[in-house]
Design a protein around this motif. Structure first.
Motif, short mmCIF file in Angstrom:
data_model
loop_
_atom_site.label_atom_id
_atom_site.label_comp_id
_atom_site.label_asym_id
_atom_site.label_seq_id
_atom_site.Cartn_x
_atom_site.Cartn_y
_atom_site.Cartn_z
N GLY A 143 -3.99 -6.84 -2.55
CA GLY A 143 -5.43 -6.63 -2.44
C GLY A 143 -5.83 -5.29 -1.85
N ARG A 144 -7.13 -5.05 -1.85
CA ARG A 144 -7.69 -3.78 -1.40
C ARG A 144 -7.31 -3.49 0.05
NH1 ARG A 144 -12.67 -2.30 1.02
NH2 ARG A 144 -13.28 -0.15 0.58
N TRP A 145 -6.92 -2.25 0.32
CA TRP A 145 -6.57 -1.80 1.66
C TRP A 145 -7.76 -1.09 2.27
CZ3 TRP A 145 -2.43 -2.39 4.85
CH2 TRP A 145 -2.29 -1.50 5.92
N SER A 146 -8.22 -1.54 3.43
CA SER A 146 -9.42 -0.97 4.02
C SER A 146 -9.21 -0.70 5.51
CB SER A 146 -10.61 -1.92 3.84
OG SER A 146 -11.73 -1.49 4.59
N THR A 147 -9.18 0.56 5.88
CA THR A 147 -9.08 0.92 7.29
C THR A 147 -10.30 0.42 8.05
OG1 THR A 147 -7.72 2.87 6.87
CG2 THR A 147 -9.01 2.87 8.91
N GLN A 148 -11.47 0.53 7.44
CA GLN A 148 -12.68 0.09 8.11
C GLN A 148 -12.63 -1.41 8.41
OE1 GLN A 148 -16.24 1.38 6.17
NE2 GLN A 148 -17.56 0.82 7.88
N ALA A 149 -12.08 -2.19 7.48
CA ALA A 149 -11.95 -3.63 7.72
C ALA A 149 -10.99 -3.92 8.86
CB ALA A 149 -11.49 -4.33 6.44
N GLU A 203 0.83 -1.20 0.00
CA GLU A 203 0.00 0.00 0.00
C GLU A 203 0.87 1.25 0.00
OE1 GLU A 203 -3.62 2.38 0.58
OE2 GLU A 203 -3.13 0.43 -0.28
N ASN A 204 1.93 1.21 0.78
CA ASN A 204 2.85 2.35 0.86
C ASN A 204 3.54 2.59 -0.49
OD1 ASN A 204 4.46 4.36 2.45
ND2 ASN A 204 6.13 3.01 1.84
N VAL A 205 4.00 1.52 -1.10
CA VAL A 205 4.68 1.64 -2.40
C VAL A 205 3.71 2.16 -3.46
CG1 VAL A 205 5.77 0.33 -4.27
CG2 VAL A 205 6.43 -0.10 -1.90
N SER A 206 2.48 1.62 -3.44
CA SER A 206 1.48 1.99 -4.44
C SER A 206 1.10 3.47 -4.32
CB SER A 206 0.25 1.11 -4.28
OG SER A 206 -0.78 1.49 -5.17
N LYS A 207 0.82 3.91 -3.09
CA LYS A 207 0.44 5.31 -2.89
C LYS A 207 1.61 6.24 -3.18
CE LYS A 207 -3.78 4.53 -1.70
NZ LYS A 207 -4.89 4.87 -2.64
N GLY A 208 2.82 5.78 -2.89
CA GLY A 208 3.99 6.59 -3.21
C GLY A 208 4.14 6.81 -4.70
N LYS A 209 3.87 5.76 -5.47
CA LYS A 209 3.95 5.90 -6.93
C LYS A 209 2.88 6.85 -7.45
CE LYS A 209 4.20 3.37 -11.28
NZ LYS A 209 3.33 4.31 -12.00
N GLU A 210 1.66 6.74 -6.88
CA GLU A 210 0.59 7.65 -7.30
C GLU A 210 1.00 9.09 -7.08
OE1 GLU A 210 -3.10 6.73 -5.45
OE2 GLU A 210 -3.16 4.67 -6.19
N PHE A 211 1.60 9.37 -5.92
CA PHE A 211 2.03 10.73 -5.63
C PHE A 211 3.11 11.18 -6.60
CE2 PHE A 211 5.24 13.42 -3.57
CZ PHE A 211 4.48 14.56 -3.36
N MET A 212 4.08 10.31 -6.86
CA MET A 212 5.17 10.66 -7.78
C MET A 212 4.63 10.95 -9.17
SD MET A 212 8.08 10.75 -6.21
CE MET A 212 8.85 10.21 -4.68
N ASP A 213 3.68 10.15 -9.61
CA ASP A 213 3.10 10.34 -10.94
C ASP A 213 2.37 11.68 -11.03
OD1 ASP A 213 4.12 7.92 -11.71
OD2 ASP A 213 2.24 6.82 -11.50
#
Length: 208
Positions: A164-170, A120-130
């Motif tokens: 898979g999907r990251w869910s704080t609520q879960a 999740e950290n890697v994925s969100k980091g890439k989104e920010f970089m993009d």
């Protein structure tokens, strides 16, 4: 206590005392994982990530945010209508994540959750970089993702499941059902109403 200052309710006073202890713990050097413990064995299995590091990071975030609320209310004596809810939301989320990471009795499951958090950290980091147009200073995204997939395979886990999907609520639901034995839905309720305030939703104001 000044005469014009209302007394702190007992439950709030207890929380403040506990927060003071936690803040002291996080202001000192990070504790060393006990040799021979389950957590030290977890770290040995994934030394490039370390389950203990992930959990401790969550813990420090869970302490820092309510400490900011304490400073606002009791030291600066400033009452914001909405900002404290954003801080408390972050605290509940981080605390729930730490429990979600550490609670499973299965080492394989604890490692799976640590890898999932890392992805999740890697994925969100890439989104920010993009979005920002910045270039990563470390390894490229695909190499980091491949490392996580390889670690998952080494531990008998489905690499696609780690993504898979990251869910704080879960995560908070897990804490309530498994850690708290389903006794109360406090974590989810508190997180949801704080999220409502943080995002400027009218229902949160009406429900409070």
């Amino acid at each position: 206590m000044p005469k014009d200052q209302p007394p702190v309710p007992p439950h709030a006073a207890r929380a403040l005392r506990r927060l003071k202890q936690w803040q002291k713990a996080t202001s000192e050097p990070r504790p060393v994982v006990e040799a021979g413990s389950s957590l030290s064995a977890d770290d040995a299995e994934v030394p490039t990530l370390r389950v203990s590091s992930a959990a401790y990071q969550c813990f420090t975030h869970a302490v820092d945010h309510p400490r900011a609320v304490q400073v606002l209310l009791f030291e600066a004596k400033v009452i914001h209508s909405y900002a404290p809810y954003s801080l408390l939301r972050a605290a509940v989320q981080a605390a729930g994540e730490a429990l979600w990471l550490l609670d499973p009795s299965s080492r394989q499951e604890r490692i799976r959750r640590c890898l999932k958090r890392a992805y999740e950290n890697v994925s969100k980091g890439k989104e920010f970089m993009d979005l920002s147009g910045l270039q990563p200073s470390g390894r490229p995204h695909h190499e980091r993702v491949q490392e996580l997939r390889d670690l998952a395979t080494q531990h008998g886990l489905d690499p696609n499941g780690v993504r898979g999907r990251w869910s704080t609520q879960a995560q908070l639901k897990y804490v309530e059902e498994v850690v708290l034995d389903g006794k109360e839905a406090l974590a989810q309720n508190l997180w949801q109403i704080c999220s409502g305030f943080a995002h400027g939703r009218e229902w949160a104001t009406l429900a409070s």
